[in-house]
Design an enzyme around this catalytic site. Structure first.
Site, short mmCIF file in Angstrom:
data_model
loop_
_atom_site.label_atom_id
_atom_site.label_comp_id
_atom_site.label_asym_id
_atom_site.label_seq_id
_atom_site.Cartn_x
_atom_site.Cartn_y
_atom_site.Cartn_z
N ARG A 13 0.86 -1.17 0.01
CA ARG A 13 -0.03 -0.03 -0.02
C ARG A 13 0.90 1.15 0.00
NH1 ARG A 13 -1.91 0.48 6.33
NH2 ARG A 13 -0.37 -0.66 7.00
N SER A 40 -4.83 4.60 5.96
CA SER A 40 -4.52 3.21 5.61
C SER A 40 -3.88 2.82 4.18
CB SER A 40 -5.78 2.46 6.00
OG SER A 40 -6.14 2.53 7.45
N GLU A 61 -19.13 4.17 -0.02
CA GLU A 61 -18.18 3.79 -1.20
C GLU A 61 -18.90 3.99 -2.69
OE1 GLU A 61 -18.67 2.26 1.74
OE2 GLU A 61 -16.78 2.42 2.34
N PHE A 86 -14.33 -3.05 0.16
CA PHE A 86 -15.29 -2.00 -0.05
C PHE A 86 -15.17 -1.47 -1.32
CE2 PHE A 86 -14.09 -1.49 4.57
CZ PHE A 86 -15.01 -2.67 5.21
N HIS A 112 -5.41 -3.90 1.82
CA HIS A 112 -6.03 -4.82 2.84
C HIS A 112 -6.57 -5.91 2.20
CE1 HIS A 112 -4.60 -1.37 5.11
NE2 HIS A 112 -5.23 -1.87 6.21
N ASP A 120 -8.53 -8.36 12.02
CA ASP A 120 -9.70 -7.82 11.61
C ASP A 120 -10.85 -8.94 11.31
OD1 ASP A 120 -9.38 -5.41 12.49
OD2 ASP A 120 -9.14 -4.36 10.60
N ARG A 170 -1.80 -5.05 3.11
CA ARG A 170 -1.32 -4.39 4.42
C ARG A 170 0.16 -4.60 4.85
NH1 ARG A 170 -3.29 -5.94 10.15
NH2 ARG A 170 -2.79 -3.82 11.39
#
Lengths: 314, 282
Positions: A13, A40, A61, A86, A112, A120, A170
């Site tokens: 990322r 993020s 989104e 998303f 991610h 998560d 990530r």
């Protein structure tokens, strides 16, 4: 050979964030949209450098995808940023109608992705995104393997016309592609030539594939190692040529084995050069909480599993 | 204004003829909403919008843009586009037929002049309009962006994401319109999923709201002109168009029955008898 000049390990990322900044410097039409995940997604540098070209969308989104599609109508090159889950499943219909079917020049940038999102858990660990995006006519699908490749891919997609899904992740991972990596969309990277088995890997599984190949070569099993960073359009010629050479193929991806790289490779080889294929990936299941390393081990997405698969095929 | 109210009404009559003939010819399509929105689209394209059909391109720099979010009322849009010079009127005869550019729902896929994004799956047009309006701001282009939505369509959540975004970011070069006919496929909006107080909803989301009779050409001209004057003042704008579904054909009016049903031969004759042929049928 399987030796690389390593850059410091980093997350893909961050490669995206660095590439986005470069693309923004190069072309004033590049704009960025983010759904409340600027840090993020590592989009802060772009936001700071070009505040008037950065759009904070909030946690919305569907609207982000539509606004991005609309921005192209004024000649802009929008990069959307949110988590892979998303970026795809949540907004599939918006992407399908407003972006893909409408052939809008939107770059859907998704972080991610996969199990390595970690603690998560399954709600956020999308393992179906490559499949969903690959099914859309006209969509380019790219899943780079490390920081340098992600940065290069981000800059490359700014230069092409048409919708793109760019998938990254990530955790910090080994950064082994060259800093001046010439990224060619749709062109496989032939990392290493061998004749006993083909290992075809994408994304976070490329480095474990390198490690497995080293171990196999030490035992006299030579590996034809290919990095498929562009899953669509797929470099079928590279895959068929390798399979013809080795007659045995292993695909490696951080994705459901249904609908991802493995499926595409199998479809290609079924048509052009049928041969045994072993699929390293998540076998039609959701993920769970854990550290990235724990999860990749538990689900068999590591060097050991790739090595073992190759041994079993001999 | 370049055209008188009478002239606009004559165009609207022809557009309504086009709609019922197009839908009848393929025994499919959506006449109800198309007839109800005819006056609004005619007022926009023939009087209010700054646009140049002969110089159409995707970006529409320096021109006002229009997006149809409720894409199922494609017959009225196709007719208005053709009648204002975007493509040959004769092409209306290809509506919904194999290999046509006039797909059941509007698309850019077949490169039909005047269309800038696909629509049909509801709730997406406002977002696209806001994006296009934002691009105009970045480009220093003072033109306006119009978008039409159905009232049932407002049940889609994305509309309210877009509404919140536009107000927060002062996207004041967008003029949205709602075809407030109170009907949707399964019945009245009151029965299916009540919209409540629409004016209060839009105002609560930070929009400047206008109300008008969407089937009265004089009222439409006045209200659209007022809405244009209100643009550029820090607030997005919405016009609630009170319309009658099926307007202009007595047996189609005011009911959801004709949402997506084509007239048969006899019904077509009865409809055409009520609509004067003013510009020549395609």
């Amino acid at each position: 050979m399987l030796e690389f000049e390593l850059s410091p390990s980093n997350d893909t990322r961050s490669g995206f964030g660095a590439g986005l900044l470069e693309a923004g410097k190069k072309n004033n039409e590049v704009v960025a949209l983010c759904a409340d995940l600027t840090g993020s997604l590592k989009m802060d540098a772009f936001q700071k450098a070009f505040p008037e070209r950065f759009f904070q969308m909030g946690i919305a989104e569907a609207n982000m995808m539509g606004v991005a599609a609309g921005l192209t109508i004024g000649g802009k090159i929008p990069f959307t940023g949110t988590f892979a889950n998303f970026s795809t499943g949540r907004v599939y219909d918006q992407i399908r109608q407003s972006i893909a079917y409408s052939h809008k020049n939107v770059k859907i940038c998704a972080s991610h992705a996969g199990l390595t999102l970690g603690e998560d858990g399954a709600t956020h660990q999308i393992l179906e995104d490559i499949g969903m995006m690959s099914m859309l006519p006209g969509m380019t699908v790219i899943n780079p393997c490390d920081y340098n490749q992600t940065k290069a891919a981000t800059m490359a997609i700014a230069e092409m016309e048409g919708p793109v899904y760019l998938r990254f992740g990530r955790p910090k991972v080994t950064n082994f592609t060259a800093p001046d990596h010439q990224f060619e969309i749709g062109k496989a990277w032939h990392i290493h030539a061998g004749s006993h088995v083909s290992i075809i890997a994408t994304g976070h599984l490329v480095w474990p594939a390198v490690e497995a190949a080293r171990q196999l070569e030490a035992e006299g099993i030579t590996v034809d190692l290919i990095n498929i960073h562009t899953i669509k359009p797929l470099d079928e010629a590279a895959i068929v040529a390798s399979a013809k050479k080795t007659g045995k193929v292993i695909t490696c991806e951080e994705h459901n084995i249904i609908g991802g790289l493995g499926s595409r490779v199998a479809q290609t080889l079924a048509q052009h050069h049928p041969c045994p294929i072993h699929f390293i990936g998540v076998n039609d299941s959701f993920g769970e909480s854990g550290t990235p390393d724990q999860l990749m081990t538990k689900y068999g997405l590591d060097a050991k599993s790739i090595y073992q698969a190759a041994k079993n095929m001999m | 204004m370049s055209k008188s109210v009478v002239e606009l009404q004559q165009i609207a009559s022809q557009v309504r003829r086009d709609i019922v003939r197009m839908v009848h010819a393929v025994n499919s399509g959506h006449p109800g909403g198309s007839l109800g929105c005819t006056d609004f689209l005619v007022a926009l394209y023939f009087n209010q919008m700054n646009h140049n059909p002969s110089q159409w391109d995707m970006n529409g720099k320096g021109q006002d843009l229009f997006f149809l979010s409720n894409g199922h009322i494609s017959p009225v849009w196709y007719s208005v586009l053709a009648r204002s010079g975007y493509f040959p009127v004769a092409e209306l005869a290809t509506f919904r037929k194999l290999n046509t550019r006039l797909q059941g729902h509007p698309t850019t896929h077949e490169h039909l002049e005047g269309i800038r994004i696909a629509s049909g799956s509801l709730g997406q047009g406002l977002s696209a309009a806001i994006g296009a309006a934002s691009a105009k701001k970045l480009n220093g282009d003072n033109s306006l962006v119009y978008v039409l939505q159905g009232d049932g369509e407002l049940q889609e959540g994305q509309v309210w994401e877009a509404a919140m975004y536009a107000a927060h970011n002062k996207v004041d070069n967008v003029i949205a319109a709602v075809d407030f006919n109170g009907q949707q496929i399964d019945g009245s909006t009151e029965q299916v999923l009540s919209l409540g107080n629409l004016q209060a909803k839009w105002e609560a989301f930070g929009w400047k709201v206008f109300n008008t009779n969407g089937n009265d050409m004089t009222a439409l001209n006045t209200t659209i002109a007022e809405a244009k004057a209100a643009a550029g003042k820090g607030q997005p704008i919405v016009i609630l168009l009170t319309t009658s579904m099926g307007k202009g054909v007595d047996f189609m009016e005011g009911t959801h029955k004709w949402h997506g049903v084509a007239p048969n031969d006899e019904e077509l004759s009865r409809a055409l008898a009520q609509l004067e042929e003013t510009l020549g049928d395609y």
